[in-house]
Design a protein around this motif. Structure first.
Motif, PDB file in Angstrom:
ATOM      1  N   ASP A 280       0.835  -1.205   0.000  1.00  0.00           N
ATOM      2  CA  ASP A 280       0.000   0.000   0.000  1.00  0.00           C
ATOM      3  C   ASP A 280       0.872   1.258   0.000  1.00  0.00           C
ATOM      4  OD1 ASP A 280      -2.223  -1.597   0.074  1.00  0.00           O
ATOM      5  OD2 ASP A 280      -2.692  -1.246   2.186  1.00  0.00           O
ATOM      6  N   ALA A 281       1.938   1.233   0.829  1.00  0.00           N
ATOM      7  CA  ALA A 281       2.829   2.390   0.902  1.00  0.00           C
ATOM      8  C   ALA A 281       3.620   2.555  -0.390  1.00  0.00           C
ATOM      9  CB  ALA A 281       3.785   2.242   2.081  1.00  0.00           C
ATOM     10  N   THR A 282       4.047   1.445  -0.974  1.00  0.00           N
ATOM     11  CA  THR A 282       4.822   1.495  -2.215  1.00  0.00           C
ATOM     12  C   THR A 282       3.978   1.995  -3.377  1.00  0.00           C
ATOM     13  OG1 THR A 282       6.179  -0.343  -1.404  1.00  0.00           O
ATOM     14  CG2 THR A 282       6.304   0.142  -3.757  1.00  0.00           C
ATOM     15  N   GLU A 283       2.683   1.733  -3.319  1.00  0.00           N
ATOM     16  CA  GLU A 283       1.790   2.258  -4.347  1.00  0.00           C
ATOM     17  C   GLU A 283       1.738   3.782  -4.297  1.00  0.00           C
ATOM     18  OE1 GLU A 283      -2.930   1.842  -5.644  1.00  0.00           O
ATOM     19  OE2 GLU A 283      -1.966   0.234  -4.502  1.00  0.00           O
ATOM     20  N   LEU A 284       1.826   4.334  -3.073  1.00  0.00           N
ATOM     21  CA  LEU A 284       1.832   5.789  -2.925  1.00  0.00           C
ATOM     22  C   LEU A 284       3.192   6.378  -3.283  1.00  0.00           C
ATOM     23  CD1 LEU A 284      -0.104   6.446   0.425  1.00  0.00           C
ATOM     24  CD2 LEU A 284      -0.933   6.761  -1.912  1.00  0.00           C
ATOM     25  N   ASN A 285       4.248   5.655  -2.936  1.00  0.00           N
ATOM     26  CA  ASN A 285       5.613   6.143  -3.168  1.00  0.00           C
ATOM     27  C   ASN A 285       6.489   4.974  -3.610  1.00  0.00           C
ATOM     28  OD1 ASN A 285       8.171   7.255  -3.151  1.00  0.00           O
ATOM     29  ND2 ASN A 285       8.314   7.402  -0.920  1.00  0.00           N
ATOM     30  N   PRO A 286       6.711   4.824  -4.903  1.00  0.00           N
ATOM     31  CA  PRO A 286       7.494   3.695  -5.425  1.00  0.00           C
ATOM     32  C   PRO A 286       8.924   3.639  -4.895  1.00  0.00           C
ATOM     33  CG  PRO A 286       6.275   4.767  -7.195  1.00  0.00           C
ATOM     34  CD  PRO A 286       6.158   5.652  -5.994  1.00  0.00           C
ATOM     35  N   GLU A 287       9.408   4.739  -4.309  1.00  0.00           N
ATOM     36  CA  GLU A 287      10.779   4.769  -3.802  1.00  0.00           C
ATOM     37  C   GLU A 287      10.894   4.208  -2.384  1.00  0.00           C
ATOM     38  OE1 GLU A 287      13.272   5.620  -5.781  1.00  0.00           O
ATOM     39  OE2 GLU A 287      11.729   5.899  -7.314  1.00  0.00           O
ATOM     40  N   VAL A 288       9.773   4.053  -1.703  1.00  0.00           N
ATOM     41  CA  VAL A 288       9.836   3.568  -0.335  1.00  0.00           C
ATOM     42  C   VAL A 288      10.108   2.072  -0.330  1.00  0.00           C
ATOM     43  CG1 VAL A 288       7.405   2.913   0.041  1.00  0.00           C
ATOM     44  CG2 VAL A 288       8.739   3.852   1.934  1.00  0.00           C
ATOM     45  N   LYS A 289      10.793   1.604   0.699  1.00  0.00           N
ATOM     46  CA  LYS A 289      11.094   0.175   0.841  1.00  0.00           C
ATOM     47  C   LYS A 289      10.710  -0.244   2.262  1.00  0.00           C
ATOM     48  CE  LYS A 289      12.992  -3.859  -0.151  1.00  0.00           C
ATOM     49  NZ  LYS A 289      12.373  -4.793  -1.116  1.00  0.00           N
ATOM     50  N   ILE A 290       9.722  -1.118   2.348  1.00  0.00           N
ATOM     51  CA  ILE A 290       9.221  -1.563   3.643  1.00  0.00           C
ATOM     52  C   ILE A 290       9.685  -2.994   3.902  1.00  0.00           C
ATOM     53  CG2 ILE A 290       7.188  -1.823   5.112  1.00  0.00           C
ATOM     54  CD1 ILE A 290       7.704   1.024   4.067  1.00  0.00           C
ATOM     55  N   GLY A 291      10.242  -3.231   5.078  1.00  0.00           N
ATOM     56  CA  GLY A 291      10.701  -4.561   5.459  1.00  0.00           C
ATOM     57  C   GLY A 291       9.941  -5.094   6.649  1.00  0.00           C
ATOM     58  N   THR A 292      10.168  -6.358   6.959  1.00  0.00           N
ATOM     59  CA  THR A 292       9.577  -6.955   8.169  1.00  0.00           C
ATOM     60  C   THR A 292      10.624  -7.817   8.856  1.00  0.00           C
ATOM     61  OG1 THR A 292       7.699  -8.225   9.033  1.00  0.00           O
ATOM     62  CG2 THR A 292       8.649  -9.006   6.974  1.00  0.00           C
ATOM     63  N   MET A 293      10.549  -7.880  10.160  1.00  0.00           N
ATOM     64  CA  MET A 293      11.518  -8.614  10.975  1.00  0.00           C
ATOM     65  C   MET A 293      10.797  -9.391  12.054  1.00  0.00           C
ATOM     66  SD  MET A 293      12.944  -5.501  13.406  1.00  0.00           S
ATOM     67  CE  MET A 293      13.080  -6.472  14.934  1.00  0.00           C
ATOM     68  N   PRO A 294      11.386 -10.506  12.503  1.00  0.00           N
ATOM     69  CA  PRO A 294      10.780 -11.244  13.622  1.00  0.00           C
ATOM     70  C   PRO A 294      10.810 -10.412  14.901  1.00  0.00           C
ATOM     71  CG  PRO A 294      12.419 -12.579  12.460  1.00  0.00           C
ATOM     72  CD  PRO A 294      12.584 -11.170  11.984  1.00  0.00           C
ATOM     73  N   VAL A 295      10.022 -10.821  15.868  1.00  0.00           N
ATOM     74  CA  VAL A 295      10.002 -10.148  17.165  1.00  0.00           C
ATOM     75  C   VAL A 295      11.364 -10.313  17.835  1.00  0.00           C
ATOM     76  CG1 VAL A 295       8.948 -10.164  19.460  1.00  0.00           C
ATOM     77  CG2 VAL A 295       7.532 -10.480  17.439  1.00  0.00           C
ATOM     78  N   PRO A 296      11.933  -9.251  18.376  1.00  0.00           N
ATOM     79  CA  PRO A 296      13.260  -9.359  18.996  1.00  0.00           C
ATOM     80  C   PRO A 296      13.247 -10.191  20.265  1.00  0.00           C
ATOM     81  CG  PRO A 296      12.316  -7.181  19.372  1.00  0.00           C
ATOM     82  CD  PRO A 296      11.411  -7.872  18.399  1.00  0.00           C
ATOM     83  N   ALA A 297      14.392 -10.800  20.538  1.00  0.00           N
ATOM     84  CA  ALA A 297      14.549 -11.542  21.787  1.00  0.00           C
ATOM     85  C   ALA A 297      14.651 -10.542  22.940  1.00  0.00           C
ATOM     86  CB  ALA A 297      15.803 -12.408  21.734  1.00  0.00           C
ATOM     87  N   ILE A 298      14.185 -10.950  24.103  1.00  0.00           N
ATOM     88  CA  ILE A 298      14.233 -10.079  25.279  1.00  0.00           C
ATOM     89  C   ILE A 298      15.313 -10.530  26.259  1.00  0.00           C
ATOM     90  CG2 ILE A 298      12.947  -9.341  27.337  1.00  0.00           C
ATOM     91  CD1 ILE A 298      10.456  -9.143  25.619  1.00  0.00           C
ATOM     92  N   HIS A 299      15.385 -11.822  26.504  1.00  0.00           N
ATOM     93  CA  HIS A 299      16.362 -12.346  27.457  1.00  0.00           C
ATOM     94  C   HIS A 299      17.665 -12.704  26.758  1.00  0.00           C
ATOM     95  CE1 HIS A 299      13.268 -12.461  30.536  1.00  0.00           C
ATOM     96  NE2 HIS A 299      12.479 -13.097  29.696  1.00  0.00           N
ATOM     97  N   GLU A 300      18.779 -12.469  27.440  1.00  0.00           N
ATOM     98  CA  GLU A 300      20.095 -12.756  26.872  1.00  0.00           C
ATOM     99  C   GLU A 300      20.221 -14.250  26.533  1.00  0.00           C
ATOM    100  OE1 GLU A 300      24.853 -12.172  27.979  1.00  0.00           O
ATOM    101  OE2 GLU A 300      23.289 -11.475  29.366  1.00  0.00           O
ATOM    102  N   GLY A 301      20.683 -14.522  25.326  1.00  0.00           N
ATOM    103  CA  GLY A 301      20.859 -15.903  24.893  1.00  0.00           C
ATOM    104  C   GLY A 301      19.675 -16.476  24.154  1.00  0.00           C
ATOM    105  N   ASP A 302      18.532 -15.789  24.198  1.00  0.00           N
ATOM    106  CA  ASP A 302      17.352 -16.267  23.480  1.00  0.00           C
ATOM    107  C   ASP A 302      17.431 -15.807  22.027  1.00  0.00           C
ATOM    108  OD1 ASP A 302      14.960 -17.584  23.139  1.00  0.00           O
ATOM    109  OD2 ASP A 302      13.713 -15.993  23.981  1.00  0.00           O
ATOM    110  N   THR A 303      16.581 -16.365  21.166  1.00  0.00           N
ATOM    111  CA  THR A 303      16.565 -16.007  19.758  1.00  0.00           C
ATOM    112  C   THR A 303      15.233 -15.343  19.394  1.00  0.00           C
ATOM    113  OG1 THR A 303      15.754 -18.219  19.165  1.00  0.00           O
ATOM    114  CG2 THR A 303      18.137 -17.858  19.113  1.00  0.00           C
ATOM    115  N   GLN A 304      15.205 -14.739  18.221  1.00  0.00           N
ATOM    116  CA  GLN A 304      13.991 -14.084  17.748  1.00  0.00           C
ATOM    117  C   GLN A 304      12.889 -15.099  17.462  1.00  0.00           C
ATOM    118  OE1 GLN A 304      16.435 -11.829  14.647  1.00  0.00           O
ATOM    119  NE2 GLN A 304      14.712 -10.445  14.942  1.00  0.00           N
ATOM    120  N   SER A 305      11.669 -14.585  17.294  1.00  0.00           N
ATOM    121  CA  SER A 305      10.517 -15.437  16.983  1.00  0.00           C
ATOM    122  C   SER A 305       9.593 -14.717  16.018  1.00  0.00           C
ATOM    123  CB  SER A 305       9.709 -15.755  18.254  1.00  0.00           C
ATOM    124  OG  SER A 305      10.496 -16.371  19.238  1.00  0.00           O
TER     125      SER A 305
END
Length: 422
Positions: A280-305
């Motif tokens: 939807d955003a790229t349709e308004l502005n072809p120059e924009v680049k939207i990414g997605t990432m997993p939820v960050p880990a909170i505790h040390e040593g844990d991994t994303q989800s």
């Protein structure tokens, strides 16, 4: 009523009731033009999602001129509307179970196990959409891999690496604020639609309370013995972000539909808004680049989800007067070309093994394909009704009327109360 009125009056009353029902949008009778009308309620809310389903409904009606689809997309009011309909046992012919196919809606849905599409169901959804008896509760239009959406152009401009932990995420937000001189909102929340606040708490509760071995409380949450003070760090983190000016100033009034234009203008760095925001955003502005990432880990040593499971589905009301027409619509939606249209329109992975649909975020799903998908926190560990509690306490937290400790206390009280009701 029959005890007090003549048969004539009963007939008149019955006629009025039928006429009234025909205006409700639910449709258990054929319409006056001889067509069958099926009511369809879905939770889709973004523009790209709406366009995709509306185009397919129009296509279906064109191919099946004897069937009308009464499409309803009530957005944030969906759950309240469906609760009323459940209480009245007057459900739509077709409806979205939005993650609650068994726990909330199970007794209202017809079994779809004999339908052709079932053989292609992604095995990762078996536990969610099937029970031990083999009953299939709903057809999945797509599946969810929720995390955090970000503006890749903004991150590149300010030299920010995609964060993997909550500490890195906080640093990234602070960097955006500093380097943009406040021109870019580090984390944008449309809190005027309170369910978006619940979404944040729901996603972050998993790395806080479930995925790290030394901080995993799934058993306690399931048996009712959970210490809700352990939930407080989530509220504290949100308050810290607000106090540091890392959230939009209009966090309590901003609306979901504003996200597309703002992120297209590079005024948002991160947001938990997902769905079709990227295209939807790229349709308004072809120059924009939207990414997605997993939820960050909170505790040390844990991994994303990734946080996921079923996203949008179509269930058939077990008491619909038009089961064959309802199945016909689902069969239409299950065609690979139509599954692809939904995947592209919602920017979510398809849910069938006979489809390999590309969508706006496909490169990110492939990049993070080794990241585990965890089920939505509330669907597994909280009684029905807690989503509203998360939303309301989150709003009150950001309004300053509840402290983080009071948020946890309220969550615990409501958790206990609702467990007794469920």
């Amino acid at each position: 009523m029959k005890k007090y009125f003549s048969m004539f009056m009963v007939v008149i009353a019955f006629t009025i009731v039928i006429a009234g029902c025909s205006n409700k949008g639910a449709s258990n009778e054929a319409s006056e033009d001889g067509k069958t009308t099926l009511s369809l309620f879905l939770t889709m809310s973004n523009e790209g999602e709406k366009k995709a389903i509306e185009s397919l409904v129009a296509k279906f009606e064109e191919e099946n001129p004897d069937i009308n689809i009464d499409l309803n997309l009530p957005g944030g009011d969906y759950e309240d509307m469906l609760r009323v309909k459940m209480a009245a046992n007057d459900m739509p012919d077709l409806f979205d179970t939005h993650g609650w196919s068994q726990l909330r809606y199970g007794e209202y849905v017809a079994d779809q196990k004999e339908m052709d599409w079932v053989q292609y169901l992604d095995p990762s959804l078996n536990e969610i959409l099937k029970d031990d008896s083999g009953k299939v509760y709903a057809f999945p239009l797509n599946q969810a891999k929720d995390g955090i959406t970000y503006n890749a152009n903004v991150l590149e401009k300010y030299g920010i690496e995609v964060p993997t932990t909550l500490d890195e995420f906080m640093t990234a937000l602070e960097t955006v604020k500093e380097k943009s001189n406040g021109e870019v909102t580090p984390l944008w929340i449309p809190g005027g639609d309170k369910f978006t606040i619940a979404q944040i708490f729901d996603e972050l509760a998993t790395p806080l309370l479930i995925t790290d071995e030394e901080n995993s409380y799934g058993k306690e949450l399931e048996d009712g013995s959970f210490d809700w003070s352990l939930y407080t760090p989530l509220a504290e983190a949100l308050v810290e972000m607000q106090e540091k000016g890392l959230l939009n100033e209009d966090v309590l009034t901003a609306k979901l539909q504003q996200a597309t234009e703002l992120i297209a203008q590079d005024k948002i760095a991160f947001t938990f808004v997902a769905g079709s925001l990227g295209p939807d955003a790229t349709e308004l502005n072809p120059e924009v680049k939207i990414g997605t990432m997993p939820v960050p880990a909170i505790h040390e040593g844990d991994t994303q989800s990734w946080i996921g499971g079923e996203r949008h589905t179509i269930a058939i009301w077990k008491d619909t007067k038009h089961p064959e027409e309802a199945k016909k619509f689902i069969e239409f939606m299950a065609k690979p070309e139509n599954v692809t249209i939904i995947a592209e329109g919602t920017s979510a992975p398809d849910a069938l093994t006979n489809v390999d649909a590309e969508n706006y975020f496909s490169e990110y799903y492939k990049k993070y394909e080794a990241i585990n998908v965890q089920p939505y926190f509330d669907r597994v560990y909280l009684p029905s009704g807690m989503w509203d509690v998360m939303a309301t306490t989150g709003q009150e937290l950001l309004a300053g009327t509840l402290t983080p400790e009071q948020v946890s206390k309220t969550m615990g009280e409501e958790y206990t109360r609702l467990r007794k009701q469920n």
